[in-house]
Design an enzyme around this catalytic site. Structure first.
Site, mmCIF file in Angstrom:
data_model
loop_
_atom_site.group_PDB
_atom_site.id
_atom_site.type_symbol
_atom_site.label_atom_id
_atom_site.label_comp_id
_atom_site.label_asym_id
_atom_site.label_seq_id
_atom_site.Cartn_x
_atom_site.Cartn_y
_atom_site.Cartn_z
ATOM 1 N N ASP A 1 18.058 5.006 0.455
ATOM 2 C CA ASP A 1 16.991 4.848 -0.431
ATOM 3 C C ASP A 1 16.252 6.139 -0.712
ATOM 4 O OD1 ASP A 1 15.977 4.800 2.484
ATOM 5 O OD2 ASP A 1 14.088 4.358 1.781
ATOM 6 N N THR B 1 13.526 10.209 8.959
ATOM 7 C CA THR B 1 13.443 10.769 7.617
ATOM 8 C C THR B 1 12.078 11.432 7.573
ATOM 9 O OG1 THR B 1 14.620 8.943 6.079
ATOM 10 C CG2 THR B 1 13.036 9.904 5.342
HETATM 11 N N1 ASP Z 1 15.905 5.308 4.853
HETATM 12 C C1 ASP Z 1 16.848 6.489 5.394
HETATM 13 C C2 ASP Z 1 17.932 6.129 4.970
HETATM 14 O O1 ASP Z 1 18.323 4.824 4.872
HETATM 15 C C3 ASP Z 1 16.929 6.384 6.896
HETATM 16 C C4 ASP Z 1 15.253 6.397 7.597
HETATM 17 O O2 ASP Z 1 14.364 6.560 6.898
HETATM 18 O O3 ASP Z 1 15.290 6.190 8.867
HETATM 19 O O4 ASP Z 1 18.717 6.690 4.838
#
Ligand code: ASP
Length: 326
Positions: free
Chosen positions: A216, A185
């Site tokens: 999230d 992300t």
């Molecule tokens: N939080 C992100 C999601 O669950 C993925 C990540 O931050 O690695 O879509």
């Protein structure tokens, strides 16, 4: 005037150092520095924290090295569905998009939702259409694809088809799937000259996620939160866990109601609440006094910040590099 502050992350799913040539790590760090400079330029010119966060994230979305925009993860059907959000700590205005497929820079769409839609969250094709009507740059879904994500999806799907025994088999039987193969992300937090805070997050989510899955990152309170006088937070890690803990808001609530410092509240989230679930977690955050935290519980987390003297610091693993002056 309040001294501006800017920090970013490029996700807690970082590859082991030996899996990429040194020149590629140099490029990752160069893109982190470029993103910091973009946001810092906005703050230096008197722009708002919201504008700085957007400008920072656009650079990371356009880089192939991070799981957002170009370089995003793929769904199980080998398409991209992107999520992003942006929050203004001064007004508690927020905007987000989820499962969008054609918006080149989803963080720009999040801002447009915040400022021009009357809503907080728009989803799917309607969000794409909204962004197009707002004049944002649109691309074909394939524009987001990079060879690394295609290979990671193939590896994940092959490992699943082979079953747990083959995955745990002798070395060489099957390459272990890394956190970087699975997820990532990008995010940024800022404090502007007026002392206002903002946070933003953008992601392709998890590789091999089911179509329609929302993590999230576009959910205000879970992956992103900002409140003047308290903190601004952008999270990375397994979204489902961050949603259950209302993670970004939990940090703000601990600070507001329990009087915790940013360090205590953010470290508790990453090292206690998110620890031990087999998948990593990390975040960047800034408090009203301009203190920055970037805890993570993985091998590494791409991250960067600019200190009070205007020096850039960037890192992917433990070692932090001085990337010169902003
Ligand atoms: N939080 C992100 C999601 O669950 C993925 C990540 O931050 O690695 O879509």
């Amino acid at each position: 005037m309040t001294p501006p502050v800017l920090a970013l992350h490029g996700g807690c799913g970082t590859l082991a150092r030996e899996l990429l040539p040194a020149a590629e790590w140099d490029e990752v760090r160069a893109h982190l520095a470029q993103a910091l400079r973009a946001g810092w330029g906005v703050l230096g010119a008197g722009g708002s924290a919201v504008q700085a966060v957007e400008a920072t994230i656009v650079v990371l979305e356009d880089s192939p090295h991070f799981n957002a925009g170009h370089g995003a993860a793929l769904t199980s059907e080998a398409r991209h569905e992107l999520d992003a959000s942006l929050m203004d700590g001064a007004t508690l205005q927020a905007g987000a998009v989820c499962t969008v497929r054609r918006i080149r820079n989803p963080i720009r769409a999040a801002r447009a939702v915040m400022e021009r839609s009357g809503c907080v969250l728009l989803s799917g094709p309607a969000a794409d259409d909204f962004a197009q009507a707002q004049g944002l740059a649109m691309v074909d879904n394939a524009w987001f694809t990079t060879p690394r994500r295609v290979k990671a999806l193939a590896d994940i799907q092959a490992a699943r088809a082979a079953g747990p025994t083959a995955q745990a088999g002798p070395a060489g039987a099957m390459r272990p799937i890394s956190e970087a193969d699975r997820h990532g992300t990008v995010g940024a937090v800022a404090r502007d000259r007026a002392g206002h805070l903002a946070a933003g997050t953008s992601t392709g989510g998890f590789n091999d996620k089911p179509p329609g899955r929302v993590g999230d990152s576009p959910l205000i309170g879970a992956g992103t939160y900002a409140m003047d006088g308290v903190c601004a937070v952008s999270c990375t890690g397994m979204g489902e866990r961050f949603i259950r803990h209302v993670a970004a808001y939990d940090i703000a609530a601990r600070m507001r109601y329990a009087g915790q410092a940013l360090e205590q509240a953010s470290d508790h989230l990453v090292h206690d609440l998110m620890h031990g679930h087999g998948i990593g977690a990390g975040l960047v955050a800034v408090d009203a006094q301009g203190r920055v935290r970037a805890p993570f519980n993985t091998l590494g987390m791409a991250r960067g910040w600019i200190d009070a003297t205007g020096h850039l610091h960037v890192a992917t693993h433990q070692e932090v590099f001085d990337a010169g002056r902003a």
